[in-house]
Write a protein that holds these residues in place. Structure first.
Motif, PDB file in Angstrom:
ATOM      1  N   ASN A 421      19.220  23.402 -24.520  1.00 20.38           N
ATOM      2  CA  ASN A 421      17.967  23.833 -23.895  1.00 20.38           C
ATOM      3  C   ASN A 421      17.883  25.349 -23.751  1.00 20.38           C
ATOM      4  OD1 ASN A 421      17.056  21.179 -23.501  1.00 20.38           O
ATOM      5  ND2 ASN A 421      18.391  20.979 -21.724  1.00 20.38           N
ATOM      6  N   ALA A 422      18.638  26.095 -24.575  1.00 19.53           N
ATOM      7  CA  ALA A 422      18.636  27.559 -24.619  1.00 19.53           C
ATOM      8  C   ALA A 422      19.634  28.131 -23.627  1.00 19.53           C
ATOM      9  CB  ALA A 422      17.255  28.139 -24.373  1.00 19.53           C
ATOM     10  N   GLY A 423      20.033  29.358 -23.899  1.00 20.92           N
ATOM     11  CA  GLY A 423      21.088  29.972 -23.116  1.00 20.92           C
ATOM     12  C   GLY A 423      22.442  29.591 -23.673  1.00 20.92           C
ATOM     13  N   PHE A 424      23.486  30.042 -22.992  1.00 18.24           N
ATOM     14  CA  PHE A 424      24.843  29.852 -23.479  1.00 18.24           C
ATOM     15  C   PHE A 424      25.733  29.259 -22.391  1.00 18.24           C
ATOM     16  CE2 PHE A 424      22.947  33.196 -25.996  1.00 18.24           C
ATOM     17  CZ  PHE A 424      23.325  32.854 -27.297  1.00 18.24           C
ATOM     18  N   TYR A 425      26.535  28.271 -22.781  1.00 14.94           N
ATOM     19  CA  TYR A 425      27.519  27.709 -21.871  1.00 14.94           C
ATOM     20  C   TYR A 425      28.699  28.671 -21.724  1.00 14.94           C
ATOM     21  CZ  TYR A 425      25.212  23.132 -22.209  1.00 14.94           C
ATOM     22  OH  TYR A 425      24.314  22.100 -22.155  1.00 14.94           O
ATOM     23  N   ASP A 426      29.446  28.504 -20.637  1.00 14.99           N
ATOM     24  CA  ASP A 426      30.583  29.392 -20.394  1.00 14.99           C
ATOM     25  C   ASP A 426      31.800  29.026 -21.229  1.00 14.99           C
ATOM     26  OD1 ASP A 426      31.105  27.016 -19.007  1.00 14.99           O
ATOM     27  OD2 ASP A 426      32.163  28.036 -17.377  1.00 14.99           O
ATOM     28  N   LYS A 427      31.829  27.824 -21.798  1.00 17.05           N
ATOM     29  CA  LYS A 427      32.976  27.388 -22.584  1.00 17.05           C
ATOM     30  C   LYS A 427      32.543  26.323 -23.571  1.00 17.05           C
ATOM     31  CE  LYS A 427      35.879  24.506 -20.504  1.00 17.05           C
ATOM     32  NZ  LYS A 427      35.573  23.195 -21.072  1.00 17.05           N
ATOM     33  N   ALA A 428      33.365  26.088 -24.558  1.00 17.24           N
ATOM     34  CA  ALA A 428      33.070  25.051 -25.537  1.00 17.24           C
ATOM     35  C   ALA A 428      33.298  23.665 -24.923  1.00 17.24           C
ATOM     36  CB  ALA A 428      33.946  25.230 -26.771  1.00 17.24           C
ATOM     37  N   TYR A 429      32.650  22.670 -25.485  1.00 13.99           N
ATOM     38  CA  TYR A 429      32.800  21.302 -24.992  1.00 13.99           C
ATOM     39  C   TYR A 429      34.196  20.780 -25.319  1.00 13.99           C
ATOM     40  CZ  TYR A 429      32.235  16.258 -24.579  1.00 13.99           C
ATOM     41  OH  TYR A 429      32.397  14.940 -24.245  1.00 13.99           O
ATOM     42  N   ASP A 430      34.834  20.165 -24.309  1.00 16.71           N
ATOM     43  CA  ASP A 430      36.158  19.591 -24.486  1.00 16.71           C
ATOM     44  C   ASP A 430      36.161  18.188 -23.880  1.00 16.71           C
ATOM     45  OD1 ASP A 430      38.789  18.844 -24.616  1.00 16.71           O
ATOM     46  OD2 ASP A 430      39.564  20.525 -23.433  1.00 16.71           O
ATOM     47  N   PRO A 431      36.088  17.148 -24.691  1.00 14.29           N
ATOM     48  CA  PRO A 431      36.022  15.782 -24.156  1.00 14.29           C
ATOM     49  C   PRO A 431      37.289  15.357 -23.436  1.00 14.29           C
ATOM     50  CG  PRO A 431      36.351  15.725 -26.526  1.00 14.29           C
ATOM     51  CD  PRO A 431      36.116  17.163 -26.158  1.00 14.29           C
ATOM     52  N   TYR A 432      38.375  16.100 -23.612  1.00 20.66           N
ATOM     53  CA  TYR A 432      39.647  15.733 -22.989  1.00 20.66           C
ATOM     54  C   TYR A 432      39.958  16.571 -21.748  1.00 20.66           C
ATOM     55  CZ  TYR A 432      40.079  13.609 -27.579  1.00 20.66           C
ATOM     56  OH  TYR A 432      39.844  12.882 -28.724  1.00 20.66           O
ATOM     57  N   ALA A 433      39.006  17.390 -21.323  1.00 18.17           N
ATOM     58  CA  ALA A 433      39.240  18.256 -20.166  1.00 18.17           C
ATOM     59  C   ALA A 433      39.325  17.428 -18.881  1.00 18.17           C
ATOM     60  CB  ALA A 433      38.121  19.291 -20.047  1.00 18.17           C
ATOM     61  N   HIS A 434      39.940  18.011 -17.863  1.00 19.47           N
ATOM     62  CA  HIS A 434      40.107  17.339 -16.577  1.00 19.47           C
ATOM     63  C   HIS A 434      39.092  17.854 -15.566  1.00 19.47           C
ATOM     64  CE1 HIS A 434      43.914  15.571 -17.878  1.00 19.47           C
ATOM     65  NE2 HIS A 434      44.222  16.758 -18.391  1.00 19.47           N
ATOM     66  N   GLY A 435      38.589  16.936 -14.734  1.00 21.60           N
ATOM     67  CA  GLY A 435      37.775  17.292 -13.588  1.00 21.60           C
ATOM     68  C   GLY A 435      36.591  18.158 -13.915  1.00 21.60           C
ATOM     69  N   GLY A 436      36.465  19.268 -13.183  1.00 21.10           N
ATOM     70  CA  GLY A 436      35.325  20.155 -13.341  1.00 21.10           C
ATOM     71  C   GLY A 436      35.226  20.797 -14.704  1.00 21.10           C
ATOM     72  N   LEU A 437      36.329  20.859 -15.440  1.00 21.71           N
ATOM     73  CA  LEU A 437      36.289  21.475 -16.766  1.00 21.71           C
ATOM     74  C   LEU A 437      35.579  20.604 -17.794  1.00 21.71           C
ATOM     75  CD1 LEU A 437      39.733  23.249 -17.185  1.00 21.71           C
ATOM     76  CD2 LEU A 437      37.571  24.167 -16.377  1.00 21.71           C
ATOM     77  N   ARG A 438      35.262  19.356 -17.430  1.00 17.31           N
ATOM     78  CA  ARG A 438      34.452  18.537 -18.344  1.00 17.31           C
ATOM     79  C   ARG A 438      33.007  18.993 -18.348  1.00 17.31           C
ATOM     80  NH1 ARG A 438      37.448  14.178 -16.111  1.00 17.31           N
ATOM     81  NH2 ARG A 438      35.674  13.574 -14.817  1.00 17.31           N
ATOM     82  N   ARG A 439      32.619  19.693 -17.282  1.00 15.46           N
ATOM     83  CA  ARG A 439      31.242  20.179 -17.174  1.00 15.46           C
ATOM     84  C   ARG A 439      31.178  21.644 -17.612  1.00 15.46           C
ATOM     85  NH1 ARG A 439      32.274  16.916 -12.807  1.00 15.46           N
ATOM     86  NH2 ARG A 439      33.005  18.649 -11.515  1.00 15.46           N
ATOM     87  N   ARG A 440      30.129  21.981 -18.330  1.00 16.94           N
ATOM     88  CA  ARG A 440      29.960  23.362 -18.779  1.00 16.94           C
ATOM     89  C   ARG A 440      28.902  24.047 -17.923  1.00 16.94           C
ATOM     90  NH1 ARG A 440      29.463  23.573 -25.183  1.00 16.94           N
ATOM     91  NH2 ARG A 440      27.994  21.851 -24.935  1.00 16.94           N
TER      92      ARG A 440
END
Length: 584
Positions: A421-440
């Motif tokens: 939806n435009a703009g930039f996420y702070d990190k790349a998507y990681d399906p194996y991340a833990h907890g809050g790191l699953r959300r960008r």
């Protein structure tokens, strides 16, 4: 003697242990330069009764907030140290800042007992127990937070932020804030830009007041140069005495701008003193890049130079951070132009070359930190500030190899981090991340830096796709920027660049010819808000020259002055060029 507990890294093994043992996770977020973090770690967390409780009932993870900004931004409780209580999946149950031994022991026992009864019940319990606890689930994101513009981009944004910058500023001592006093360099830079556009005397007074009061205050190290992180009183006194690379290069930058725009020799001296401290204390000569910080030492801060030399300087954290070094590159390039000293440009390019040689990967982008090898690739902040540094290097050094690197980095960042939806996420998507790191997340500050760098890259290369991506990123925050007041001055500056076409000076000539260099220096020396300067060598940059539609003159280098779609002048005389630029 009882064996001491081992702190674990944030990794799969730590969370697997929590699942296997069915125990909660204590996440300790600290800063290398933070004395309260050191006190908590050495005097409280190391106590035998605390150690015993941690060993029996917790998995304990330790992260440095500067090395792991992705974790810090999701779990920190607004300051450091942070003690975050997590479930076995890494989801937040609650958090505290500094706790003394008795308080921490009670909290450990409460969390261990509550977790055995059920994580959800514990989350509610922690949320009720203390106002500062952050245990409640986050509310669903608004449409604006998801990147859907609520209002159109317009100059009204620039005007609203200008009003906020003026209304919230300290009318006596300058800067912003009453208890914790930070200078907010991006707000000063924005005020200076707006003064040149509007002639508003209040904006000029705010800039002068802040720069003068800050350099006269205790936050400024008048003995060795540079600035402490922040002051605890409105008059810039009683500072926390750690010195950070990022905050120092940003403050030196605004003193350079004050020198350039206002001709103030005291501002020049403050900038030069800060640069010398930067070079002498934070530069790692083996790699040519800068260390992250110098530790706090209140006693040392109150000594004269002779006493300091006898005592010895506080130690420095040797970690090299990409985003902070990229900020340093931009400041050093500015210093070379304003102060007329080529050594600062040489240092800037050495540092930038280190970043591109050691921290860049063509698949994952820039890594975040270096401790002998690079770590944590792909964070937006590192991509954005490095892109800005590459764009600055192309302008100040006139070497378009940096422009090619900038285009490569921009393309990779758009591919890897652009939100649907435009703009930039702070990190790349990681399906194996833990907890809050699953959300960008989407940071308005980092998106603004990225957008401004893309706008400047578009003007340097003529590629309009960069401008389109920048416009979309800025538009995605139109519904939320107001709640941040003067903190979004960088956002307003990027929006302003979109609507106020900058002066573009193109010097066409052999890049290493003295006449070409003289025109480049003349184009960079005066203060002109948001100016773009590029050098096109007809032999080296044939494609760029063709794209620019400018002639390759046989009778020597020429400088062409444009704004938007209008050409204003061309000259071969470096003395005439500043006047032509200001006339537009």
């Amino acid at each position: 003697m009882e064996k001491r507990m081992t702190w674990l890294d944030w990794n799969d093994a730590a969370f697997e242990e929590a699942r296997t043992r069915q125990v909660p996770v204590l996440l300790f977020v600290k800063a290398a330069w933070c004395r309260w973090c050191r006190e908590l770690e050495r005097s409280i967390l190391a106590a035998p009764e605390i150690q015993q409780e941690l060993q029996q009932h917790f998995v304990a993870i330790l992260v440095d907030k500067d090395r792991r900004p992705d974790i810090e931004s999701r779990y920190s409780l607004g300051g450091w140290p942070t003690l975050a209580w997590l479930d076995e999946k890494g989801e937040l149950l609650g958090a505290d800042n500094f706790l003394d031994k008795r308080e921490l022991l009670e909290r450990l026992q409460e969390v261990a007992t509550g977790y055995a009864q059920g994580p959800e019940a514990l989350r509610s319990q922690l949320a009720r127990g203390k106002p500062q606890m952050q245990g409640a689930p986050a509310p669903p994101p608004s449409k604006a937070a998801l990147g859907v513009p609520v209002v159109d981009l317009s100059l009204e944004i620039v005007e609203r932020v200008t009003e906020s910058v003026l209304q919230t500023a300290d009318p006596i001592y300058g800067g912003w804030g009453k208890q914790h006093k930070f200078p907010h360099p991006e707000a000063i830079d924005f005020a200076l830009i707006r003064w040149t556009q509007t002639g508003n005397q209040e904006l000029l007074d705010l800039v002068r007041r802040t720069l003068r009061k800050m350099q006269a205050g205790e936050i400024h190290d008048s003995v060795e140069g540079g600035f402490y992180r922040y002051a605890t009183r409105a008059d810039w006194s009683v500072p926390n005495t750690e010195k950070m690379l990022d905050s120092n290069v940003q403050r030196i930058f605004i003193y350079l701008e004050g020198t350039q725009a206002l001709g103030d020799e005291e501002f020049r001296a403050t900038a030069e003193h800060g640069l010398e401290w930067l070079q002498s204390r934070l530069l790692d000569p083996e790699v040519g890049a800068f260390r992250g910080s110098q530790d706090a030492d209140p006693e040392y801060a109150h000594m004269n130079l002779k006493a300091r030399q006898a005592r010895g300087a506080p130690p420095c954290d040797p970690t090299i951070f990409t985003n902070w070094n990229a900020m340093a590159v931009s400041t050093l390039l500015k210093a070379s132009a304003v102060l007329g000293d080529p050594k600062w440009q040489a240092q800037a390019l050495q540092t930038l070359d280190f970043l591109m040689e050691e921290m860049w990967d063509e698949k994952t982008g820039m890594s975040h930190y270096f401790d002998g090898k690079p770590h944590l690739a792909g964070l937006l902040g590192d991509q954005a500030y490095t892109l800005r540094a590459l764009v600055d290097a192309a302008q100040f050094a006139g070497e378009n190899r940096y422009l090619a690197q900038a285009e490569q980095l921009a393309g990779l960042t758009i591919e890897n981090l652009r939100a649907d939806n435009a703009g930039f996420y702070d990190k790349a998507y990681d399906p194996y991340a833990h907890g809050g790191l699953r959300r960008r997340n989407r940071s308005i500050l980092e998106n603004s830096v990225m957008a401004e760098a893309l706008l400047r890259l578009a003007l340097l290369t003529g590629e309009r796709d960069y401008e389109d991506n920048a416009r979309e990123a800025l538009a995605s925050f139109t519904g939320t920027y107001r709640s941040n007041g003067h903190y979004v001055a960088g956002y307003a500056r990027a929006v302003d660049l979109l609507f106020h076409q900058p002066v573009v000076v193109t010097v066409v000539g052999a890049s290493h010819a003295p006449a070409t260099k003289a025109l480049m220096q003349a184009a960079l020396q005066p203060y002109i808000a948001s100016r773009i300067v590029r050098c096109i060598d007809p032999q080296r940059d044939k494609e760029l020259l063709e794209r620019s539609a400018l002639p390759a003159n046989a009778n020597g280098p020429h400088a062409y002055v444009e704004r938007g779609r209008e050409s204003y002048a061309d000259t071969q005389d470096p003395r005439a060029l500043p006047g032509l630029m200001m006339r537009t």
